[in-house]
Design a protein around this motif. Structure first.
Motif, PDB file in Angstrom:
ATOM      1  N   PHE A  24       3.804  -3.603  15.562  1.00 42.47           N
ATOM      2  CA  PHE A  24       5.248  -3.612  15.858  1.00 42.47           C
ATOM      3  C   PHE A  24       5.535  -4.038  17.289  1.00 42.47           C
ATOM      4  O   PHE A  24       6.560  -4.660  17.564  1.00 42.47           O
ATOM      5  CB  PHE A  24       5.869  -2.272  15.478  1.00 42.47           C
ATOM      6  N   ILE A  27       5.516  -7.794  17.203  1.00 39.94           N
ATOM      7  CA  ILE A  27       6.757  -8.319  16.612  1.00 39.94           C
ATOM      8  C   ILE A  27       7.907  -8.191  17.608  1.00 39.94           C
ATOM      9  O   ILE A  27       8.616  -9.156  17.896  1.00 39.94           O
ATOM     10  CB  ILE A  27       7.099  -7.588  15.298  1.00 39.94           C
ATOM     11  N   PHE A  31       7.668 -11.866  19.146  1.00 38.33           N
ATOM     12  CA  PHE A  31       8.320 -12.715  18.137  1.00 38.33           C
ATOM     13  C   PHE A  31       9.836 -12.501  18.085  1.00 38.33           C
ATOM     14  O   PHE A  31      10.594 -13.462  18.020  1.00 38.33           O
ATOM     15  CB  PHE A  31       7.666 -12.494  16.769  1.00 38.33           C
ATOM     16  N   ILE A  45      15.294 -10.722  12.180  1.00 42.12           N
ATOM     17  CA  ILE A  45      14.107  -9.860  12.183  1.00 42.12           C
ATOM     18  C   ILE A  45      14.493  -8.385  12.237  1.00 42.12           C
ATOM     19  O   ILE A  45      15.399  -8.008  12.977  1.00 42.12           O
ATOM     20  CB  ILE A  45      13.232 -10.192  13.414  1.00 42.12           C
ATOM     21  N   GLY A  46      13.809  -7.552  11.465  1.00 44.06           N
ATOM     22  CA  GLY A  46      13.984  -6.103  11.603  1.00 44.06           C
ATOM     23  C   GLY A  46      14.283  -5.373  10.322  1.00 44.06           C
ATOM     24  O   GLY A  46      14.055  -4.170  10.228  1.00 44.06           O
ATOM     25  N   ASP A  47      14.799  -6.047   9.328  1.00 39.39           N
ATOM     26  CA  ASP A  47      15.059  -5.352   8.047  1.00 39.39           C
ATOM     27  C   ASP A  47      13.998  -5.810   7.044  1.00 39.39           C
ATOM     28  O   ASP A  47      13.041  -6.479   7.404  1.00 39.39           O
ATOM     29  CB  ASP A  47      16.484  -5.662   7.567  1.00 39.39           C
ATOM     30  N   LEU A 106       7.303 -16.600  10.163  1.00 41.68           N
ATOM     31  CA  LEU A 106       5.938 -16.725  10.677  1.00 41.68           C
ATOM     32  C   LEU A 106       5.056 -15.627  10.097  1.00 41.68           C
ATOM     33  O   LEU A 106       5.336 -14.441  10.294  1.00 41.68           O
ATOM     34  CB  LEU A 106       5.947 -16.580  12.207  1.00 41.68           C
ATOM     35  N   PHE A 108       1.504 -14.149  10.593  1.00 42.98           N
ATOM     36  CA  PHE A 108       0.494 -14.210  11.638  1.00 42.98           C
ATOM     37  C   PHE A 108      -0.630 -13.239  11.308  1.00 42.98           C
ATOM     38  O   PHE A 108      -0.390 -12.043  11.120  1.00 42.98           O
ATOM     39  CB  PHE A 108       1.150 -13.828  12.974  1.00 42.98           C
ATOM     40  N   LEU A 137      13.766 -17.937  14.493  1.00 44.68           N
ATOM     41  CA  LEU A 137      12.744 -17.212  13.731  1.00 44.68           C
ATOM     42  C   LEU A 137      13.434 -16.006  13.097  1.00 44.68           C
ATOM     43  O   LEU A 137      13.989 -15.158  13.800  1.00 44.68           O
ATOM     44  CB  LEU A 137      11.627 -16.758  14.677  1.00 44.68           C
ATOM     45  N   GLY A 139      12.003 -13.939  10.564  1.00 47.47           N
ATOM     46  CA  GLY A 139      11.155 -12.909   9.970  1.00 47.47           C
ATOM     47  C   GLY A 139       9.739 -13.393   9.807  1.00 47.47           C
ATOM     48  O   GLY A 139       9.381 -14.470  10.293  1.00 47.47           O
ATOM     49  N   GLY A 140       8.939 -12.572   9.149  1.00 47.74           N
ATOM     50  CA  GLY A 140       7.559 -12.963   8.939  1.00 47.74           C
ATOM     51  C   GLY A 140       6.721 -11.778   8.543  1.00 47.74           C
ATOM     52  O   GLY A 140       7.232 -10.786   8.010  1.00 47.74           O
TER      53      GLY A 140
HETATM   54  P1  ADP Z   1       7.912  -4.900   5.551  1.00 53.05           P
HETATM   55  O1  ADP Z   1       6.799  -3.914   5.684  1.00 53.05           O
HETATM   56  O2  ADP Z   1       9.183  -4.371   5.020  1.00 53.05           O
HETATM   57  O3  ADP Z   1       7.441  -6.186   4.920  1.00 53.05           O
HETATM   58  P2  ADP Z   1       7.275  -5.513   8.209  1.00 53.05           P
HETATM   59  O4  ADP Z   1       6.969  -4.192   8.770  1.00 53.05           O
HETATM   60  O5  ADP Z   1       6.139  -6.374   7.770  1.00 53.05           O
HETATM   61  O6  ADP Z   1       8.303  -5.312   7.042  1.00 53.05           O
HETATM   62  O7  ADP Z   1       8.126  -6.349   9.241  1.00 53.05           O
HETATM   63  C1  ADP Z   1       9.219  -5.764   9.921  1.00 53.05           C
HETATM   64  C2  ADP Z   1      10.184  -6.844  10.332  1.00 53.05           C
HETATM   65  O8  ADP Z   1       9.555  -7.709  11.254  1.00 53.05           O
HETATM   66  C3  ADP Z   1      10.643  -7.720   9.162  1.00 53.05           C
HETATM   67  O9  ADP Z   1      11.986  -8.058   9.403  1.00 53.05           O
HETATM   68  C4  ADP Z   1       9.762  -8.931   9.270  1.00 53.05           C
HETATM   69  O10 ADP Z   1      10.384 -10.079   8.732  1.00 53.05           O
HETATM   70  C5  ADP Z   1       9.573  -9.042  10.771  1.00 53.05           C
HETATM   71  N1  ADP Z   1       8.284  -9.641  11.120  1.00 53.05           N
HETATM   72  C6  ADP Z   1       7.041  -9.206  10.845  1.00 53.05           C
HETATM   73  N2  ADP Z   1       6.104 -10.031  11.350  1.00 53.05           N
HETATM   74  C7  ADP Z   1       6.768 -11.035  11.955  1.00 53.05           C
HETATM   75  C8  ADP Z   1       6.374 -12.208  12.659  1.00 53.05           C
HETATM   76  N3  ADP Z   1       5.087 -12.547  12.837  1.00 53.05           N
HETATM   77  N4  ADP Z   1       7.350 -13.008  13.132  1.00 53.05           N
HETATM   78  C9  ADP Z   1       8.647 -12.700  12.938  1.00 53.05           C
HETATM   79  N5  ADP Z   1       9.090 -11.605  12.326  1.00 53.05           N
HETATM   80  C10 ADP Z   1       8.172 -10.782  11.825  1.00 53.05           C
END
Ligand code: ADP
Ligand code: MG
Length: 345
Positions: A24, A27, A31, A45-47, A106, A108, A137, A139-140
């Motif tokens: 986290f 992120i 990111f 990003i965040g939900d 992304l 990663f 960007l 999410g990811g």
């Molecule tokens: P979930 O467990 O619900 O899939 P995550 O904990 O993986 O959510 O991710 C939390 C948030 O961070 C989400 O909005 C996700 O899209 C974003 N996120 C995770 N990894 C990345 C990344 N490498 N780049 C951009 N956003 C990211």
């Protein structure tokens, strides 16, 4: 892992690995802080999922590319340039449909021992390319790996409904055009420093390899003006990619190698070393130029548009009835592609 002493971000992250920030932290710090340039992001990003707004009359284009350490890049590559390139290759795919690139995801994946400064530099490269092309960007996913680093970028864009330029629309008699120059990236990759008297030439080819210029504006102009019947970007090499377009359009193509648009260093090498270089120009990939077909009647308008957009467009051949697939001619003499005569392939 943590060390006491005065805080110095550069020295600090040079020592630290990813455990210092955790999933986290990465992120949030690396990111989520990248420039946000694209309109239409209702929730970023965040939900659990991002929300983007698709205006009426538009449709969504999506494309994705994965880069794997040891296959697409070396562990000792420059992470900043890798960040730039990973976004640029995706941009080229949206450009080739005539779309407007806007949002990206992304994924990663890296081992815990990966240095934090590597990821910081990668994120900076990504952010700079994203800013230059007006992206956000949204999410990811961030996950650990027992192998090397793996990066997947998914880029989305918009195009007016029904107007995306596909590979399948070529017509017999269409002229085949290439933007910019080809062979630069292949020579930057497979060439040798000692082939070039002038270091600037070598650096130019390295830049073409590391920082491709996705032809986003050109792709949109061609689509808006309805000038291109079929289009794709040259990522796998001219022969392979034109082959894809021929197959999708169910016809053949003739290319005249003396018409290929070459940069001065590539042209000089071709004169000096002949076939070996021609082979790289024809089959080497990663130039990310646009290849499109257009009717003869579009010639004048294309020339005007090229001047206006400050880009060169070269007519390199034409689409023909199927039968022989792709035929190559060198000053009128056929080159036998892949049938033994042209055995470099
Ligand atoms: P979930 O467990 O619900 O899939 P995550 O904990 O993986 O959510 O991710 C939390 C948030 O961070 C989400 O909005 C996700 O899209 C974003 N996120 C995770 N990894 C990345 C990344 N490498 N780049 C951009 N956003 C990211
Ligand atoms: Mg997740």
């Amino acid at each position: 892992m943590t060390r006491s002493g005065p805080f110095s971000p550069a020295a600090d992250s040079a020592q630290k690995d990813l455990t210092a920030l955790g999933e986290f932290g990465l992120i949030e710090r690396l990111f989520a802080t990248l420039p946000q340039k694209a309109p239409g992001v209702t929730l970023g990003i965040g939900d659990d999922a991002a929300i983007v707004d698709i205006p009426p009359g538009q449709e969504l284009l999506t494309t994705t590319d994965t880069l794997v350490e040891g296959i697409h890049f070396r562990a000792d590559c420059d992470p900043y340039l890798l960040g730039q390139k990973s976004l640029r290759v995706n941009l080229s795919d949206i450009a080739a449909m005539g779309g407007e690139p806007l949002w990206y995801l992304l994924s990663f994946s890296a081992g815990a021992q990966t240095k934090l400064h590597w990821v910081e530099a990668f994120a900076r490269g990504l952010g700079d390319a994203g800013e230059a092309f007006g992206l956000t960007l949204i999410g990811g996913d961030t996950v650990g790996s027992r192998g090397g680093i793996s990066l997947t970028i998914t880029l989305m864009g918009l195009v007016p409904k029904g107007q995306a330029v596909r590979r399948s629309g070529a017509q017999v008699g269409d002229l085949i055009y290439l933007s910019g120059t080809i062979g630069d990236a292949a020579l930057g990759y497979a060439g040798k420093r000692e082939w070039f008297d002038d270091e600037q030439d070598w650096l130019y080819l390295q830049d073409r390899l590391n920082r491709p210029q996705p032809r986003v504006e050109l792709g949109q102009l061609l689509r808006e003006r309805g000038l291109a019947h079929a289009m794709l970007d040259v990522s796998d090499g001219l022969v392979a990619d034109l082959g894809h377009l021929c197959k999708a359009s169910n016809m053949g193509a003739e290319i005249h190698t003396e018409k290929l648009p070459l940069s001065p260093p590539v042209r000089a090498l071709l004169t000096e070393r002949g076939d070996e270089i021609l082979q790289l120009i024809l089959t080497g990939g990663e130039d990310y130029e646009l290849l499109f077909t257009a009717p003869h009647s579009a010639r004048k308008e294309l020339a005007k548009m090229a001047t206006h957009a400050s880009i060169s467009l070269a007519d390199v051949g034409r689409m023909v009835l199927d039968g022989s697939g792709l035929s190559l001619f060198q000053s009128g003499t056929p080159l036998d592609v892949g049938k033994g005569g042209w055995r470099h392939f």
